[in-house]
Design a protein around this motif. Sequence first.
Motif, PDB file in Angstrom:
ATOM      1  N   TYR A  18       0.863  -1.175   0.000  1.00 49.33           N
ATOM      2  CA  TYR A  18       0.000   0.000   0.000  1.00 49.33           C
ATOM      3  C   TYR A  18       0.903   1.230   0.000  1.00 49.33           C
ATOM      4  CZ  TYR A  18      -3.697   3.160   1.552  1.00 49.33           C
ATOM      5  OH  TYR A  18      -4.604   4.179   1.648  1.00 49.33           O
ATOM      6  N   PRO A  19       0.706   2.145  -0.919  1.00 46.38           N
ATOM      7  CA  PRO A  19       1.627   3.298  -1.025  1.00 46.38           C
ATOM      8  C   PRO A  19       1.410   4.306   0.103  1.00 46.38           C
ATOM      9  CG  PRO A  19      -0.139   3.502  -2.617  1.00 46.38           C
ATOM     10  CD  PRO A  19      -0.320   2.179  -1.946  1.00 46.38           C
ATOM     11  N   TRP A  20       1.755   3.895   1.309  1.00 50.82           N
ATOM     12  CA  TRP A  20       1.471   4.720   2.473  1.00 50.82           C
ATOM     13  C   TRP A  20       2.359   5.952   2.527  1.00 50.82           C
ATOM     14  CZ3 TRP A  20       5.450   5.397   5.868  1.00 50.82           C
ATOM     15  CH2 TRP A  20       6.469   4.456   5.862  1.00 50.82           C
ATOM     16  N   GLN A  21       3.536   5.869   1.967  1.00 50.61           N
ATOM     17  CA  GLN A  21       4.433   7.022   2.049  1.00 50.61           C
ATOM     18  C   GLN A  21       3.893   8.202   1.253  1.00 50.61           C
ATOM     19  OE1 GLN A  21       7.598   4.632   0.716  1.00 50.61           O
ATOM     20  NE2 GLN A  21       8.546   4.457   2.748  1.00 50.61           N
ATOM     21  N   TYR A  27      -1.461  13.756   3.049  1.00 46.75           N
ATOM     22  CA  TYR A  27      -2.403  14.125   4.110  1.00 46.75           C
ATOM     23  C   TYR A  27      -1.717  14.564   5.401  1.00 46.75           C
ATOM     24  CZ  TYR A  27      -6.014  12.082   1.188  1.00 46.75           C
ATOM     25  OH  TYR A  27      -6.870  11.812   0.165  1.00 46.75           O
ATOM     26  N   LYS A  28      -0.426  14.860   5.348  1.00 49.92           N
ATOM     27  CA  LYS A  28       0.313  15.211   6.562  1.00 49.92           C
ATOM     28  C   LYS A  28      -0.287  16.433   7.266  1.00 49.92           C
ATOM     29  CE  LYS A  28       4.954  15.373   8.271  1.00 49.92           C
ATOM     30  NZ  LYS A  28       6.291  14.972   7.959  1.00 49.92           N
ATOM     31  N   ASP A  29      -0.621  17.476   6.489  1.00 50.40           N
ATOM     32  CA  ASP A  29      -1.204  18.681   7.094  1.00 50.40           C
ATOM     33  C   ASP A  29      -2.565  18.383   7.705  1.00 50.40           C
ATOM     34  OD1 ASP A  29       0.998  20.135   6.303  1.00 50.40           O
ATOM     35  OD2 ASP A  29       0.096  20.717   4.395  1.00 50.40           O
ATOM     36  N   GLU A  30      -3.341  17.558   7.041  1.00 47.61           N
ATOM     37  CA  GLU A  30      -4.663  17.196   7.555  1.00 47.61           C
ATOM     38  C   GLU A  30      -4.548  16.412   8.857  1.00 47.61           C
ATOM     39  OE1 GLU A  30      -7.987  17.272   6.252  1.00 47.61           O
ATOM     40  OE2 GLU A  30      -7.402  18.775   4.801  1.00 47.61           O
ATOM     41  N   GLY A  34      -5.842  17.075  13.648  1.00 44.47           N
ATOM     42  CA  GLY A  34      -6.642  16.330  14.603  1.00 44.47           C
ATOM     43  C   GLY A  34      -7.030  14.988  14.039  1.00 44.47           C
ATOM     44  N   VAL A  35      -7.689  14.210  14.872  1.00 47.02           N
ATOM     45  CA  VAL A  35      -8.088  12.867  14.465  1.00 47.02           C
ATOM     46  C   VAL A  35      -9.367  12.921  13.653  1.00 47.02           C
ATOM     47  CG1 VAL A  35      -8.733  10.591  15.305  1.00 47.02           C
ATOM     48  CG2 VAL A  35      -6.985  11.901  16.487  1.00 47.02           C
ATOM     49  N   TRP A  36     -10.329  13.698  14.092  1.00 45.65           N
ATOM     50  CA  TRP A  36     -11.641  13.719  13.453  1.00 45.65           C
ATOM     51  C   TRP A  36     -11.843  14.944  12.572  1.00 45.65           C
ATOM     52  CZ3 TRP A  36     -10.888  12.639  18.631  1.00 45.65           C
ATOM     53  CH2 TRP A  36     -11.005  11.293  18.949  1.00 45.65           C
ATOM     54  N   GLY A  37     -11.189  16.020  12.899  1.00 50.65           N
ATOM     55  CA  GLY A  37     -11.345  17.249  12.152  1.00 50.65           C
ATOM     56  C   GLY A  37     -10.768  18.407  12.953  1.00 50.65           C
ATOM     57  N   TYR A  38     -11.107  19.627  12.533  1.00 49.71           N
ATOM     58  CA  TYR A  38     -10.552  20.789  13.218  1.00 49.71           C
ATOM     59  C   TYR A  38     -11.460  21.988  12.975  1.00 49.71           C
ATOM     60  CZ  TYR A  38      -8.819  21.527   8.477  1.00 49.71           C
ATOM     61  OH  TYR A  38      -8.731  21.676   7.126  1.00 49.71           O
ATOM     62  N   ALA A  51     -12.119   8.149   7.975  1.00 47.83           N
ATOM     63  CA  ALA A  51     -11.598   7.447   9.147  1.00 47.83           C
ATOM     64  C   ALA A  51     -11.104   6.054   8.770  1.00 47.83           C
ATOM     65  CB  ALA A  51     -12.679   7.362  10.218  1.00 47.83           C
ATOM     66  N   ARG A  52     -11.795   5.410   7.840  1.00 49.49           N
ATOM     67  CA  ARG A  52     -11.390   4.070   7.413  1.00 49.49           C
ATOM     68  C   ARG A  52     -10.025   4.121   6.730  1.00 49.49           C
ATOM     69  NH1 ARG A  52     -12.260   1.373   2.538  1.00 49.49           N
ATOM     70  NH2 ARG A  52     -13.635   3.037   1.862  1.00 49.49           N
ATOM     71  N   ARG A  53      -9.848   5.097   5.836  1.00 48.93           N
ATOM     72  CA  ARG A  53      -8.567   5.217   5.136  1.00 48.93           C
ATOM     73  C   ARG A  53      -7.465   5.681   6.077  1.00 48.93           C
ATOM     74  NH1 ARG A  53     -11.008   7.508  -0.374  1.00 48.93           N
ATOM     75  NH2 ARG A  53     -11.567   5.491  -1.265  1.00 48.93           N
ATOM     76  N   ARG A  54      -7.830   6.539   7.032  1.00 46.93           N
ATOM     77  CA  ARG A  54      -6.853   6.984   8.023  1.00 46.93           C
ATOM     78  C   ARG A  54      -6.378   5.800   8.854  1.00 46.93           C
ATOM     79  NH1 ARG A  54      -6.383   8.128  13.241  1.00 46.93           N
ATOM     80  NH2 ARG A  54      -5.147   9.915  13.860  1.00 46.93           N
ATOM     81  N   ALA A  55      -7.307   4.937   9.258  1.00 49.30           N
ATOM     82  CA  ALA A  55      -6.948   3.760  10.049  1.00 49.30           C
ATOM     83  C   ALA A  55      -6.068   2.812   9.242  1.00 49.30           C
ATOM     84  CB  ALA A  55      -8.209   3.055  10.520  1.00 49.30           C
ATOM     85  N   ARG A  56      -6.393   2.656   7.965  1.00 45.87           N
ATOM     86  CA  ARG A  56      -5.587   1.782   7.114  1.00 45.87           C
ATOM     87  C   ARG A  56      -4.183   2.348   6.938  1.00 45.87           C
ATOM     88  NH1 ARG A  56      -6.833  -0.160   0.926  1.00 45.87           N
ATOM     89  NH2 ARG A  56      -5.053  -1.562   0.808  1.00 45.87           N
ATOM     90  N   LEU A  57      -4.095   3.652   6.740  1.00 47.72           N
ATOM     91  CA  LEU A  57      -2.793   4.308   6.603  1.00 47.72           C
ATOM     92  C   LEU A  57      -1.978   4.149   7.880  1.00 47.72           C
ATOM     93  CD1 LEU A  57      -0.884   6.150   5.007  1.00 47.72           C
ATOM     94  CD2 LEU A  57      -2.161   8.098   5.904  1.00 47.72           C
ATOM     95  N   ARG A  58      -2.624   4.333   9.016  1.00 47.97           N
ATOM     96  CA  ARG A  58      -1.952   4.185  10.314  1.00 47.97           C
ATOM     97  C   ARG A  58      -1.423   2.768  10.483  1.00 47.97           C
ATOM     98  NH1 ARG A  58      -3.367   2.332  15.387  1.00 47.97           N
ATOM     99  NH2 ARG A  58      -2.358   3.409  17.108  1.00 47.97           N
ATOM    100  N   LYS A  59      -2.258   1.806  10.153  1.00 43.33           N
ATOM    101  CA  LYS A  59      -1.867   0.406  10.267  1.00 43.33           C
ATOM    102  C   LYS A  59      -0.669   0.097   9.381  1.00 43.33           C
ATOM    103  CE  LYS A  59      -3.768  -4.198   9.541  1.00 43.33           C
ATOM    104  NZ  LYS A  59      -4.941  -4.940   9.076  1.00 43.33           N
ATOM    105  N   GLU A  60      -0.676   0.581   8.155  1.00 38.50           N
ATOM    106  CA  GLU A  60       0.427   0.331   7.239  1.00 38.50           C
ATOM    107  C   GLU A  60       1.721   0.969   7.735  1.00 38.50           C
ATOM    108  OE1 GLU A  60       0.655  -1.501   4.452  1.00 38.50           O
ATOM    109  OE2 GLU A  60      -1.396  -2.200   4.723  1.00 38.50           O
TER     110      GLU A  60
END
Length: 128
Positions: A18-21, A27-30, A34-38, A51-60
Amino acid sequence: MASKAVKTMAKAVTEYQYPWQEKLVKYKDELTNGVWGYWELGAWKPLGISARRRARLRKEVLMAGQDWPYDPERKEMRTKRKGHKCDRISAEKRAQTAELMKKMPQMLLDYKKRRWEKKMKAEDDANK
């Protein structure tokens, strides 16, 4: 022939990373907001990544052995347990009673002294 195709397909799937890099850079600035928004200019802005893609990115990122600094700080665990108010109050009353029982001998001596002084004063008034 079919098994060879399955093997090459399985190999391609396992080798695919998965091209997590790239996603992390995108999405680094996003993610730092915060976790949910700002809040921005008095309005709530949700993240540009779900949130699903954020969790997948975190996991990777974590599976790759990298650090994930975008999680919020965890609060302290509650040490005080919940319970019924009557139990709490009765425990406080028992503790207060124990403290007063330690002071009881002195309180009795003070009471006897006050009563004796009152009696002596009454006798002096009667003799005058």
